[in-house]
Design a protein around this motif. Structure first.
Motif, PDB file in Angstrom:
ATOM      1  N   SER A  17       0.831  -1.218   0.000  1.00  0.00           N
ATOM      2  CA  SER A  17       0.000   0.000   0.000  1.00  0.00           C
ATOM      3  C   SER A  17       0.857   1.257   0.000  1.00  0.00           C
ATOM      4  O   SER A  17       0.561   2.235  -0.701  1.00  0.00           O
ATOM      5  N   GLU A  18       1.938   1.256   0.800  1.00  0.00           N
ATOM      6  CA  GLU A  18       2.824   2.420   0.873  1.00  0.00           C
ATOM      7  C   GLU A  18       3.434   2.722  -0.500  1.00  0.00           C
ATOM      8  O   GLU A  18       3.466   3.880  -0.942  1.00  0.00           O
ATOM      9  N   ILE A  19       3.922   1.683  -1.158  1.00  0.00           N
ATOM     10  CA  ILE A  19       4.583   1.882  -2.458  1.00  0.00           C
ATOM     11  C   ILE A  19       3.566   2.237  -3.536  1.00  0.00           C
ATOM     12  O   ILE A  19       3.823   3.113  -4.376  1.00  0.00           O
ATOM     13  N   ILE A  20       2.414   1.593  -3.517  1.00  0.00           N
ATOM     14  CA  ILE A  20       1.368   1.911  -4.494  1.00  0.00           C
ATOM     15  C   ILE A  20       0.948   3.369  -4.378  1.00  0.00           C
ATOM     16  O   ILE A  20       0.753   4.066  -5.389  1.00  0.00           O
ATOM     17  N   ASN A  21       0.828   3.874  -3.155  1.00  0.00           N
ATOM     18  CA  ASN A  21       0.463   5.282  -2.966  1.00  0.00           C
ATOM     19  C   ASN A  21       1.515   6.214  -3.560  1.00  0.00           C
ATOM     20  O   ASN A  21       1.177   7.258  -4.148  1.00  0.00           O
TER      21      ASN A  21
END
Length: 356
Positions: free
Chosen positions: A345-349
């Motif tokens: 989720s962190e990287i996708i954001n």
């Protein structure tokens, strides 16, 4: 509406490829067209083409920290790769590039920079590898796995994300795992993972201690290609594999504790699964020492126990495993408090932010 397209890169080892695959399902859900740039003969090509992702080939020389006659010719291969990557990126017009490192990634990162395309780099280990060190000036953000890594990233580019874990790894069944192994008693299960190629040192130590360990534990042993021991083929309560793919989530779910190398990908998988573990990092004599730093960080955080490879012997292995199992609940509590479990989720954001 702007068409979303991402080009991914990374290669040289499976560890520079599989974290990319953890991002793919979420990227597809968001409507990204996904492509990949790698080398003709790199391990990344087989892995990516099996996923039916469009694959572009470039040249790339290996980056070495030691003397080799190829150090004189490989810079020209890297330069050729930069030109090839620049042309591919100019033609395909991605909105963002994501790099997992490895020597193939350097021409791609520079090619993206020359096309003014944002680049997000991910570094798995405590200290940046040579490829990511070279790439850092050309990238937009550097995702790091360990809090201690932020101090190595200059220019306010570093961001702590952890390492992305494949969703399917979190969906294993303990019951299915036990059934696959044909373990039909209630003994706790130790799973041994020696890295993608296996580890002779760990394999030998586990097999030497096998009779004593089996008094208390059943054992799943992933020993690497060519490392099966035919004499142990039918040993009750012990099952060995060269390599596991589809069944891996179930086998990992069934295990109570682990013996493992200390590559960043595997230890963060163990963290995500809340699995207490005994780490035996690759010796500094055979590596740049990144696994030792990784293991020290996990030991300090209370996620892992540690034996240095040079200190590994039968007695220490048995004693440490029993200690780990007896204190497993405390290790689980420590792991549950980790703030770097949802790296996807962190990287996708970040990818979404820089795709606009």
């Amino acid at each position: 509406m702007k068409k979303l397209k991402i080009i991914m890169t990374g290669g040289g080892s499976a560890g520079h490829v599989t974290p990319n695959l953890a991002l793919v399902p979420r990227l597809e859900e968001l409507g990204y067209e996904i492509q990949y740039i790698g080398t003709k003969d790199g391990i990344e090509r087989k892995i990516i083409e099996e996923e039916k992702i469009k694959y572009h080939i470039i040249s790339s020389g290996k980056l070495r920290r030691y003397f080799d006659i190829k150090n004189f010719s490989d810079p020209f291969k890297v330069l050729k790769g930069v030109i090839e990557a620049k042309n591919i990126i100019k033609r395909e017009k991605p909105t963002v590039v994501f790099s997992k490192g490895g020597f193939v990634s350097v021409p791609v990162v520079i090619g993206a920079y020359l096309n003014k395309v944002p680049v997000i780099v991910h570094e798995s280990d405590m200290t940046p590898g040579l490829a990511n060190k070279i790439s850092a000036p050309f990238c937009t953000k550097v995702c790091v796995t360990f809090p201690e890594s932020l101090k190595f990233i200059k220019g306010n580019k570093g961001i702590l994300t952890g390492t992305p874990i494949r969703k399917e790894l979190l969906e294993g069944s303990k019951i299915k795992g036990k059934n696959i192994c044909k373990f039909n008693d209630e003994k706790p299960i130790v799973m041994v993972i020696g890295g993608s190629l296996g580890s002779k040192v760990i394999n030998d130590a586990v097999r030497e201690a096998l009779d004593e360990l089996q008094i208390k534990f059943n054992i799943i042993h992933i020993c690497g290609k060519g490392n099966l021991d035919e004499k142990l083929k039918n040993k009750k309560g012990y099952i060995q594999y060269e390599y596991v793919k589809e069944e891996l989530p179930h086998l990992m779910a069934s295990a109570d504790i682990f013996i493992s190398r200390a590559g960043a990908n595997v230890i963060f998988e163990l963290l995500a699964l809340n699995k207490p573990n005994l780490l035996i990092p690759l010796s500094a004599k055979a590596s740049r020492g990144d696994q030792i730093l990784n293991a020290n960080s996990f030991e300090k955080s209370g996620y892992s126990m540690l034996i240095q490879e040079e200190e590994l012997n039968k007695e220490k292995l048995i004693n440490k495993l029993e200690d780990l199992y007896n204190n497993r609940q405390q290790y689980k509590k420590n792991m549950e408090k980790s703030k770097v479990k949802d790296a996807v989720s962190e990287i996708i954001n970040l990818i979404k932010k820089y795709s606009n």
